[in-house]
Design a protein around this motif. Structure first.
Motif, short mmCIF file in Angstrom:
data_model
loop_
_atom_site.label_atom_id
_atom_site.label_comp_id
_atom_site.label_asym_id
_atom_site.label_seq_id
_atom_site.Cartn_x
_atom_site.Cartn_y
_atom_site.Cartn_z
N HIS A 157 20.06 -6.19 0.17
CA HIS A 157 19.92 -6.45 -1.25
C HIS A 157 21.30 -6.83 -1.80
O HIS A 157 22.32 -6.56 -1.16
CB HIS A 157 19.42 -5.15 -1.90
CG HIS A 157 18.97 -5.30 -3.31
ND1 HIS A 157 19.84 -5.14 -4.36
CD2 HIS A 157 17.76 -5.58 -3.85
CE1 HIS A 157 19.16 -5.31 -5.49
NE2 HIS A 157 17.90 -5.57 -5.20
N VAL B 262 23.06 -5.42 -3.99
CA VAL B 262 23.96 -4.27 -4.15
C VAL B 262 24.64 -3.89 -2.82
O VAL B 262 25.79 -3.42 -2.80
CB VAL B 262 23.21 -3.07 -4.78
CG1 VAL B 262 22.17 -2.50 -3.83
CG2 VAL B 262 24.15 -1.98 -5.21
N PRO C 91 18.07 3.69 1.50
CA PRO C 91 17.54 2.62 0.66
C PRO C 91 18.63 1.58 0.40
O PRO C 91 19.81 1.85 0.68
CB PRO C 91 17.18 3.35 -0.63
CG PRO C 91 18.16 4.47 -0.69
CD PRO C 91 18.48 4.86 0.74
N SER C 92 18.29 0.43 -0.12
CA SER C 92 19.31 -0.56 -0.52
C SER C 92 20.32 0.14 -1.40
O SER C 92 19.97 0.96 -2.24
CB SER C 92 18.66 -1.67 -1.33
OG SER C 92 17.78 -2.36 -0.51
N GLY C 93 21.57 -0.16 -1.24
CA GLY C 93 22.63 0.56 -1.96
C GLY C 93 23.32 1.45 -0.95
O GLY C 93 24.41 1.14 -0.47
N MET C 94 22.62 2.52 -0.58
CA MET C 94 23.17 3.42 0.44
C MET C 94 23.23 2.72 1.78
O MET C 94 24.14 2.97 2.59
CB MET C 94 22.28 4.66 0.52
CG MET C 94 22.91 5.84 1.23
SD MET C 94 24.45 6.38 0.48
CE MET C 94 25.34 6.89 1.93
N VAL D 201 26.40 1.11 2.00
CA VAL D 201 27.48 2.05 2.33
C VAL D 201 27.50 2.32 3.83
O VAL D 201 28.55 2.31 4.47
CB VAL D 201 27.32 3.38 1.54
CG1 VAL D 201 28.43 4.36 1.90
CG2 VAL D 201 27.32 3.12 0.05
N LEU E 149 26.59 2.82 -7.16
CA LEU E 149 25.40 3.51 -6.64
C LEU E 149 24.68 4.31 -7.72
O LEU E 149 23.45 4.38 -7.74
CB LEU E 149 25.77 4.41 -5.46
CG LEU E 149 26.13 3.69 -4.17
CD1 LEU E 149 26.04 4.62 -2.98
CD2 LEU E 149 25.29 2.48 -3.90
N THR F 184 22.75 1.85 -9.67
CA THR F 184 21.59 1.41 -8.87
C THR F 184 20.52 2.50 -8.87
O THR F 184 19.32 2.22 -9.04
CB THR F 184 22.03 1.11 -7.41
OG1 THR F 184 23.10 0.20 -7.45
CG2 THR F 184 20.90 0.53 -6.59
N PHE G 113 14.86 2.51 -5.45
CA PHE G 113 14.82 2.03 -4.06
C PHE G 113 14.47 3.18 -3.13
O PHE G 113 15.04 4.26 -3.23
CB PHE G 113 16.18 1.45 -3.65
CG PHE G 113 16.50 0.14 -4.29
CD1 PHE G 113 15.53 -0.85 -4.45
CD2 PHE G 113 17.81 -0.14 -4.72
CE1 PHE G 113 15.85 -2.07 -5.04
CE2 PHE G 113 18.12 -1.36 -5.29
CZ PHE G 113 17.14 -2.32 -5.45
N ARG G 114 13.55 2.92 -2.22
CA ARG G 114 13.17 3.96 -1.27
C ARG G 114 13.30 3.45 0.17
O ARG G 114 13.35 2.24 0.39
CB ARG G 114 11.71 4.38 -1.49
CG ARG G 114 11.46 5.09 -2.81
CD ARG G 114 11.95 6.52 -2.74
NE ARG G 114 12.34 7.00 -4.06
CZ ARG G 114 12.11 8.23 -4.50
NH1 ARG G 114 11.49 9.10 -3.73
NH2 ARG G 114 12.52 8.60 -5.69
N ALA G 115 13.33 4.37 1.09
CA ALA G 115 13.29 4.01 2.51
C ALA G 115 12.10 4.76 3.13
O ALA G 115 11.64 5.74 2.55
CB ALA G 115 14.60 4.42 3.18
N ASN H 258 20.54 7.09 -3.80
CA ASN H 258 21.61 6.31 -4.45
C ASN H 258 22.23 7.10 -5.60
O ASN H 258 23.45 7.13 -5.75
CB ASN H 258 21.07 4.98 -4.97
CG ASN H 258 20.88 3.98 -3.84
OD1 ASN H 258 21.56 4.07 -2.81
ND2 ASN H 258 19.96 3.06 -4.00
#
Lengths: 548, 59
Positions: A4, A6, A329-332, A335, B19, B22, B28-30, B38
């Motif tokens: 993403h 981010v 998730p996107s963002g982390m 990282v 973050l 965000t 946002f999920r995984a 985040n």
């Protein structure tokens, strides 16, 4: 895996900071010493974290997580038996001679202690090794980023190498070290949440223990027989091969890490660098190995996770990525990915800055152009940074063409490295050791390593000259190759030295234990290297007992 | 010489801002994640960076 906006933003933020640090530090580089060795100017907390980060390359991170999934907590031996005792030893016993001898590099110490040929042997093999190590690591990173994120191999390699080149060219060793500290924090921050989340999902440590065999969660109880543990090793081979020869050989003689300690301001700080570094180092298994162990447990749990496959078998190198994909998730995710790129960069910058110093001082100044003004060596140091990086990139492309050749080179380097610790041990602690003894010991030890490999077989590897013994695993074979190389080097050095004439004691002051006066210890107890090392050793022993 | 605590502090504060924002703006999920990672990591990063900047200022 798709990224993403981010995620890219995090990556760009990181690139901006590492380049910015190089830009700020460029003003502090006026001499070759400031560029190549930081002129003994850095504080302890920075040198000790850089000491760790230079070793935390991307291959190690990915490999340790994969090993966690494959071998379980046995992998922790690389830290709690391997690294920690060796780091404490180099700080307490060896650093006084590296730092006190005023040598600018590890090969230069060999020149001062022994002779030119021993230094030449070490400098040239080390320089070639650093180029190929960073090339192989660059190749592996390029392949992984290509497979997982769809970036082209060329883009991955050129972008990462270009940024490392920029900040090391601008700020030299200080810039590499400063960035290694930032990279260290980022690596821990990027991987630690994965450890917490994966262990939680697997039902905590008790949940992991309930789902895996005891061989995966206990580090010591199954080492009596190689057949009893997934690593195929036994306790003597592990302690002597990994814990003594390989780990001490790496942490006590490899200039890549020693260079960070030698950049410290004082002798006490240089000695404390690996010792203070040992405290965070002993916690790294919780960040990189435990997620792998949790992954193995999660794959038994039926919660939607399974170990990635390749050609029908488990692909342990992808365990770290698969965990990120499932938990971040996107963002982390940005990282986590940036932490991986950071670990690659810290490893590569370590190689590049060690290469440019050994090239400039131990090869160029010693054999090609002596007695030039310092500004010339500063220029050469910068040039070595450029062509060292260029050759690493070349090695990475070579690896894409001749994958087996790279395996072969790594094997040869293993032969060269294995006996080194015996040379340093005798050089620092036995004043009778001579240059001829050291050189013939190194050559005989290297030959013994090659011979052991050629006469034994493990997982289809080795046995070029016949098979006298078959090892249950390549790991066991590596340990025994190292043990034999060390033993042969140790005894050949002693025998040849006894036939030669020792150097007068006054020439060995500052280089050898027994003829060197001890530096005054700091007044406060908690700054004394021996006290700190004792505390670290007790904590490390405690960790071994907890996971016994 | 540059005080490393400053760039490290600014880096983690900016990372924390990215973050946290965000985490607040998107969910946002995984596949195996059941929390707003985040947001949690963003706040941690802000505090971590803030400690660095505070230490640098104190020195």
């Amino acid at each position: 895996m798709s990224l993403h906006f981010v995620d890219y933003l995090v990556l760009v933020l990181y690139f901006g900071f590492v380049l910015g640090i190089g830009w700020f530090l460029r003003k502090h580089v006026r001499t070759s010493s400031e560029f190549l060795t930081s002129a003994h100017s850095l504080p302890l907390w920075i040198t000790s974290l850089a000491f760790l980060a230079a070793n935390m390359g991307a291959l190690e991170m990915i490999g340790m997580c994969g090993s966690g999934a494959k071998y379980g907590m046995l992998t922790s031996h690389f830290y709690w038996v391997g690294a920690i005792p060796a780091m404490l030893f180099v700080g307490v016993f060896m650093m006084p001679f590296y730092y006190g001898s005023k040598a600018r590099s590890v090969p230069e110490y060999l020149k001062l202690r022994f002779d030119e040929k021993t230094r030449g042997f070490n400098a040239i093999t080390f320089a070639v090794m650093t180029i190929f190590s960073s090339g192989i690591s660059m190749y592996a990173l390029g392949i992984l980023l290509q497979a997982i994120f769809g970036w082209s191999f060329t883009f991955s390699v050129l972008m990462s190498a270009g940024i490392v080149l920029a900040y090391t060219y601008l700020g030299g060793l200080s810039s590499a070290i400063y960035n290694e500290v930032l990279q260290f924090f980022l690596i821990v921050a990027g991987f630690a949440p994965l450890a917490i989340l994966s262990v939680q999902k697997a039902g905590g440590w008790q949940g992991i223990e309930a789902r895996l065999s005891p061989q995966m969660t206990q580090a010591w109880r199954h080492l009596a027989n190689p057949a009893d543990n997934p690593m195929g090793v036994e306790v003597f081979g592990l302690i002597m091969g990994l814990g003594f020869v390989l780990s001490f050989g790496y942490w006590c003689t490899n200039y890549l890490v020693i260079q960070r300690a030698m950049a410290a301001r004082t002798m006490t700080d240089a000695r404390n660098t690996p010792i203070v570094g040992a405290f965070p180092k002993m916690l790294i298994p919780f960040v990189v190995i435990v997620p792998g162990v949790a992954a193995a447990a999660l794959s038994q749990l039926g919660a939607g996770y399974s170990i990635p496959l390749k050609n029908g078998g488990p692909d342990y190198d992808k365990v770290l990525f698969s965990l990120m994909e499932q938990f971040y998730p996107s963002g982390m995710l940005g990282v986590g990915l940036t932490a991986l790129v950071a670990s690659f960069m810290s490893g590569m910058a370590g190689n590049v800055t060690a290469f440019n110093t050994v090239w400039t001082y131990d090869i160029y100044q010693s054999y090609i152009r002596k007695n030039a003004p310092d500004s010339h060596y500063l220029w050469m140091g910068r040039m070595a940074t450029i062509f060292g990086t260029a050759m690493s990139i070349g090695a990475a492309y070579l690896a894409t063409q001749f994958n087996n050749m790279m395996d072969f080179l790594q094997l040869i380097f293993g032969f060269v490295n294995a006996p080194l610790f015996a040379t340093f041990l005798l050089g620092m602690f036995w004043k009778r050791a001579t240059g001829n003894g050291a050189f013939s010991g190194l050559v005989a030890g290297t030959a013994a390593a090659a011979l052991t490999y050629s006469l034994t077989l493990a997982e289809g590897k080795g046995g070029w000259l016949g098979v006298l013994h078959e090892f249950p695993s390549s790991m066991a074979q590596n340990f025994w190759v190292a043990i034999n190389a060390w033993t042969v080097c140790f005894f050949v050095t002693i025998v040849v030295s006894l036939f030669g004439k020792p150097r007068p004691e006054e020439e060995l002051v500052g280089l050898v234990y027994g003829v060197t006066k001890h530096e005054a210890e700091p007044a406060v107890w908690y700054k004394r290297p021996a006290v700190l090392a004792l505390v670290a050793a007790i904590l490390c022993l405690g960790l071994n007992l907890i996971f016994y | 010489m540059l005080d490393l605590r400053k760039p490290a502090g600014y880096f983690f504060v900016l990372l924390g801002l990215i973050l946290t924002a965000t985490g607040l703006a998107f969910d946002f999920r995984a596949p195996l994640l059941d929390r707003n990672l985040n947001l949690e990591f963003g706040i941690f990063s802000l505090v971590f960076g803030g400690i660095f900047l505070w230490l640098a200022r104190r020195a």
